[in-house]
Design an enzyme around this catalytic site. Sequence first.
Site, PDB file in Angstrom:
ATOM      1  N   ASP A 149      78.170  51.641  17.550  1.00 21.94           N
ATOM      2  CA  ASP A 149      77.413  50.623  16.212  1.00 21.94           C
ATOM      3  C   ASP A 149      75.995  50.773  16.816  1.00 21.94           C
ATOM      4  OD1 ASP A 149      79.488  49.694  15.593  1.00 21.94           O
ATOM      5  OD2 ASP A 149      79.763  48.445  16.934  1.00 21.94           O
ATOM      6  N   GLU A 179      74.265  96.907  32.909  1.00 19.95           N
ATOM      7  CA  GLU A 179      76.046  96.737  33.862  1.00 19.95           C
ATOM      8  C   GLU A 179      77.607  96.860  33.938  1.00 19.95           C
ATOM      9  OE1 GLU A 179      75.490  93.262  36.792  1.00 19.95           O
ATOM     10  OE2 GLU A 179      74.668  94.714  37.230  1.00 19.95           O
ATOM     11  N   ASP A 180      78.045  96.959  32.948  1.00 19.65           N
ATOM     12  CA  ASP A 180      79.231  97.595  32.355  1.00 19.65           C
ATOM     13  C   ASP A 180      79.335  98.671  31.676  1.00 19.65           C
ATOM     14  OD1 ASP A 180      78.842  94.702  33.041  1.00 19.65           O
ATOM     15  OD2 ASP A 180      79.824  93.920  30.891  1.00 19.65           O
TER      16      ASP A 180
END
Length: 704
Positions: free
Chosen positions: A261, A78-79
């Site tokens: 609790d 993609e990059d």
Amino acid sequence: MALGHIAELQQTLSAYLKPADLARIDDAFHLAEEAHRGQFRKSGEPYISHPIAVAEILSQWQLDAQTLIAALLHDVVEDTHVSKEEITVKFGKSVADLVDGVSKLDRLEFQTQQDAQAENFRKMLLAMARDVRVILIKLADRLHNMRTLEAVPAEKRRRIARETIDIYGPIANRLGLDSIYRELQELSFQFLFPLRFAVLSKALKVARGSRRELIARVLKAIKKQLDEAGVKQQVVGREKHLYSIYEKMVEKRLTFSQVLDIYGFRVIVDDIPACYLALGALHALYKPVPGKFKDYIAIPKSNGYQSLHTTLIGPFGTPIEIQIRTWGMHRIAESGVASHWLYKDGKEKFSDVQQRTTKWLQSLLELQNMSGDSAEFLEHVKVDLFPDDVYVFTPAGKILALPRGATPVDFAYAVHTDIGNRCVAAKINGDLVPLRTELKNGDRVEIVTASHAHPNPIWLSYLKTGKARSQIRHFLKTVHNEESSELGERLLSQALRALESTVDALTPEQWERVVRDSGARSRAEILADIGLGKRHAAIVARQLISGDETRHDTKPQGSIVVRGSEGMAVQFAKCCHPIPGDSIIGFIKKGQGLVVHIHDCPTAFRARSDPERWLDLEWGTDTEKMFQVSLRVTAANQRGVLAKVASAIADAGSNIDNLSLDEERGMYSTMHFALEVTTRDHLAQVMRRVRAIPAVVRITRVKE
Ligand code: MN
């Protein structure tokens, strides 16, 4: 910095991977490092720190070398300039497919906020992944992005956090990845509601301080009790997660201290008998709360989770939640589907691992059947093992689930019956495609409609959804019935004319009697039957008039008028192609309606043995339709002769439907045209124009 991280990763990996795998992972690291060089994260760190962190997360699940290589390379396609082909060459097709799978998921963006849509989006992701490991890489990727979300601008931070809590958290949960599920929730909560998160975490810190003593005391009592019962075990106090506290406060309208609790402890033992021994011992120590015991060992949860759950009343009346499980169950509870990918030894082939996963999923399915809610679970874990659905987008971004192999026509009917009935063309991701195109996961589908369009019976041959099929059949049947009963009425009035009556002159009683006697359901059915040739118009006419079938002396019936606008009830024979102006006859073909032939059509002549069924027809004066006709044109072989003939035809106001050419022989060639004309006169004009072309030597209308 990055180099320090990679050294740590290598250390983790060397504990369970072979040297050859480690070397390949090292190669992948160098490729990724070089490709991402010069890129930085929003935090300012070199980009490579991200893929390393993703691989580190996956190494904790001891995933195989292919997954780790793909993790290191998951953002390069993609990059960066690195291509899928390059990855295939260097690391093999499986790794390249994993990287490709992750990249495809990255391109999907979840837009709407409706719950039902979130569910579909999750299914789409799972169906697209095609391999469980793609989802595991994607989840690790998302986890690291969430851990470093601080650096991202506020607006984007909220969007990512929302997507994580709606989509990726539930997927992690369904795959049984408990720890990542909790962490994703916790981080999303922090970024979605920073203020509530801050207040709650401060309150939790204070509360823990004051409760520490009680916890230590209960822990000691539990251990002592189990030791005395001879159960070898490890007991830990469970920290409540902030988000689950918050959820309980909202859902059950409890206050912070009411939720807090409740104390949680986990007992881990060696085998299943020890689980039940421990349970018995603890029920003897503190009083159990009735109705709170759950045996998830006998009946596991849908994601494969197994444990015994019970709630006890501790000192000062405090509720104590206890989980009892074996180490094996613990591992599955923590890392779910990933625990089945645990690397065994170097000899195990990929296919073996996949087979093991398949087996595991199948065994889960069987458990599901036992516990009853299999349908939902099936939807979520099938991931490529049961690839029978595709998920596609509407133009508005809505997601539809369709069976695999579905076409744009199925899609159109899934959106709305009207859209299906009027569908004429389709676009996928902006491109016009044939209507029979198979839809793929993630496609954005758009349907082009026209107000007068009809469903085409041919669609039935490739449709995948029952809804589309039945809607088309219904449409065709309704239209066909309407058109047939119209024709039937005309045939009947022609037959009545011979008996010197008309349809309008008939009384309701006459109709009722005939409907009853003939066993039909209604008058419309009788008319449709006549139109379809299932009943004889002359016989029905006689029944109506006289109540019996005895022959009357009848006058000539006269002929029926054909206009060409009757639809499917009237068909024009494909042999002779009659057009207005031709003298015509008709034959009622059983179940199909009236077929119109030219009176001297040889095909019709051969079928004339049953004169009862032949009808005299005449053309209406108001035929508007274009009719098809065949022409044979012989012309000299000259350049551009076809173009001249075609433009002469167009000039005469006719359309060419079809054209075929005979093989050229010598000086002349023959062209066959299917043309559209309105009448015989129109055809004559067309033929005159064509004959006027000097190269044309012969032109004939073809009638068979
Ligand atoms: Mn990434």
